[in-house]
Design a protein around this motif. Sequence first.
Motif, PDB file in Angstrom:
ATOM      1  N   GLN A   1       0.824  -1.205   0.000  1.00  8.95           N
ATOM      2  CA  GLN A   1       0.000   0.000   0.000  1.00  8.95           C
ATOM      3  C   GLN A   1       0.859   1.256   0.000  1.00  8.95           C
ATOM      4  O   GLN A   1       0.570   2.219  -0.713  1.00  8.95           O
ATOM      5  N   CYS A   2       1.922   1.263   0.795  1.00 13.20           N
ATOM      6  CA  CYS A   2       2.808   2.433   0.830  1.00 13.20           C
ATOM      7  C   CYS A   2       3.478   2.658  -0.529  1.00 13.20           C
ATOM      8  O   CYS A   2       3.762   3.802  -0.900  1.00 13.20           O
ATOM      9  N   ALA A   3       3.715   1.595  -1.258  1.00 12.73           N
ATOM     10  CA  ALA A   3       4.314   1.721  -2.583  1.00 12.73           C
ATOM     11  C   ALA A   3       3.369   2.382  -3.574  1.00 12.73           C
ATOM     12  O   ALA A   3       3.796   2.888  -4.617  1.00 12.73           O
ATOM     13  N   GLU A   4       2.084   2.408  -3.235  1.00  9.66           N
ATOM     14  CA  GLU A   4       1.088   3.030  -4.100  1.00  9.66           C
ATOM     15  C   GLU A   4       0.693   4.425  -3.641  1.00  9.66           C
ATOM     16  O   GLU A   4       0.448   5.312  -4.460  1.00  9.66           O
ATOM     17  N   ILE A   5       0.620   4.656  -2.308  1.00  5.94           N
ATOM     18  CA  ILE A   5       0.067   5.926  -1.833  1.00  5.94           C
ATOM     19  C   ILE A   5       0.882   6.596  -0.733  1.00  5.94           C
ATOM     20  O   ILE A   5       0.572   7.731  -0.355  1.00  5.94           O
ATOM     21  N   GLY A   6       1.905   5.963  -0.193  1.00  5.38           N
ATOM     22  CA  GLY A   6       2.668   6.547   0.908  1.00  5.38           C
ATOM     23  C   GLY A   6       3.879   7.326   0.435  1.00  5.38           C
ATOM     24  O   GLY A   6       4.091   7.533  -0.767  1.00  5.38           O
ATOM     25  N   ASP A   7       4.714   7.758   1.373  1.00  2.77           N
ATOM     26  CA  ASP A   7       5.965   8.409   0.993  1.00  2.77           C
ATOM     27  C   ASP A   7       6.878   7.445   0.250  1.00  2.77           C
ATOM     28  O   ASP A   7       7.688   7.873  -0.584  1.00  2.77           O
ATOM     29  N   LEU A   8       6.758   6.152   0.533  1.00  2.00           N
ATOM     30  CA  LEU A   8       7.519   5.160  -0.219  1.00  2.00           C
ATOM     31  C   LEU A   8       7.232   5.273  -1.709  1.00  2.00           C
ATOM     32  O   LEU A   8       8.131   5.098  -2.540  1.00  2.00           O
ATOM     33  N   HIS A   9       5.989   5.548  -2.067  1.00  2.00           N
ATOM     34  CA  HIS A   9       5.579   5.714  -3.460  1.00  2.00           C
ATOM     35  C   HIS A   9       6.474   6.723  -4.177  1.00  2.00           C
ATOM     36  O   HIS A   9       6.951   6.483  -5.302  1.00  2.00           O
ATOM     37  N   HIS A  10       6.742   7.852  -3.540  1.00  2.00           N
ATOM     38  CA  HIS A  10       7.543   8.904  -4.160  1.00  2.00           C
ATOM     39  C   HIS A  10       9.023   8.517  -4.213  1.00  2.00           C
ATOM     40  O   HIS A  10       9.719   8.859  -5.175  1.00  2.00           O
ATOM     41  N   ALA A  11       9.499   7.811  -3.188  1.00  2.00           N
ATOM     42  CA  ALA A  11      10.890   7.361  -3.193  1.00  2.00           C
ATOM     43  C   ALA A  11      11.133   6.350  -4.304  1.00  2.00           C
ATOM     44  O   ALA A  11      12.186   6.367  -4.959  1.00  2.00           O
ATOM     45  N   LEU A  12      10.165   5.474  -4.529  1.00  2.00           N
ATOM     46  CA  LEU A  12      10.287   4.502  -5.615  1.00  2.00           C
ATOM     47  C   LEU A  12      10.270   5.205  -6.968  1.00  2.00           C
ATOM     48  O   LEU A  12      11.063   4.893  -7.859  1.00  2.00           O
ATOM     49  N   ALA A  13       9.348   6.161  -7.122  1.00  2.00           N
ATOM     50  CA  ALA A  13       9.228   6.885  -8.390  1.00  2.00           C
ATOM     51  C   ALA A  13      10.492   7.668  -8.710  1.00  2.00           C
ATOM     52  O   ALA A  13      10.864   7.820  -9.881  1.00  2.00           O
TER      53      ALA A  13
END
Length: 228
Positions: A152-164
Amino acid sequence: PLAIMDSVEITIQRTGAATALAARHLSRPDSRVATICGCGTQGRIQLRALLAARPIARVFAVDSEIDVAARFAADMHAATGIDVVATVDLRAAVRESDICVTCTPSPRWFLGREHVRTGTFIAAVGADNPEKQELEPALLGAAVVVTDSTAQCAEIGDLHHALAAGAMTREDVHATLGQLVAGLKPGRVDPNDVIVFDSCGIAIEDIAAAAFVYEAAMREGRGLRLAL
């Protein structure tokens, strides 16, 4: 259905509880200074949660509106007795803090790698959709990252932005909070690690909190019974 209850209040309380649990596993046990970024309702709950987890004695309150931070500082000092100070200097506050909680609706990161000293625990609570962001991707890339739900974080959390941004991969995530609680992964190992808890909120936490409230209400004879 067993019960009908206020989902907003349940969510507010369990979000703080998740931070307290994460702090017990991921912050240094001697953490005494904290910064709260975002001085609304959730900021108040987050501070109370930290007080249940660590011996916090001093708090910096940071908000985009200084009068909101000042009111937060006055109210929370009166409620808890600890030293709570409103400030506009985020960098100075975080550099002095052992723990930092971000609970804002910010659309762009404001807490960067350069703000944070070694050993800091950061609970990033505000990013709960893809349009919100509180932490610089480079900060997550340099930290030990724990999530409530990695998918879920990979889609909507701060993790999402770090991955992108290419600052890290999913495989770089150290653990989920559930894995720490279950003893499947270690929490803090090195006192010098910067650790980020990406908390975007998961439904099972609401269900668990609601079940707790329901069981307590049954024991205490609280609530209104409806004939269906």
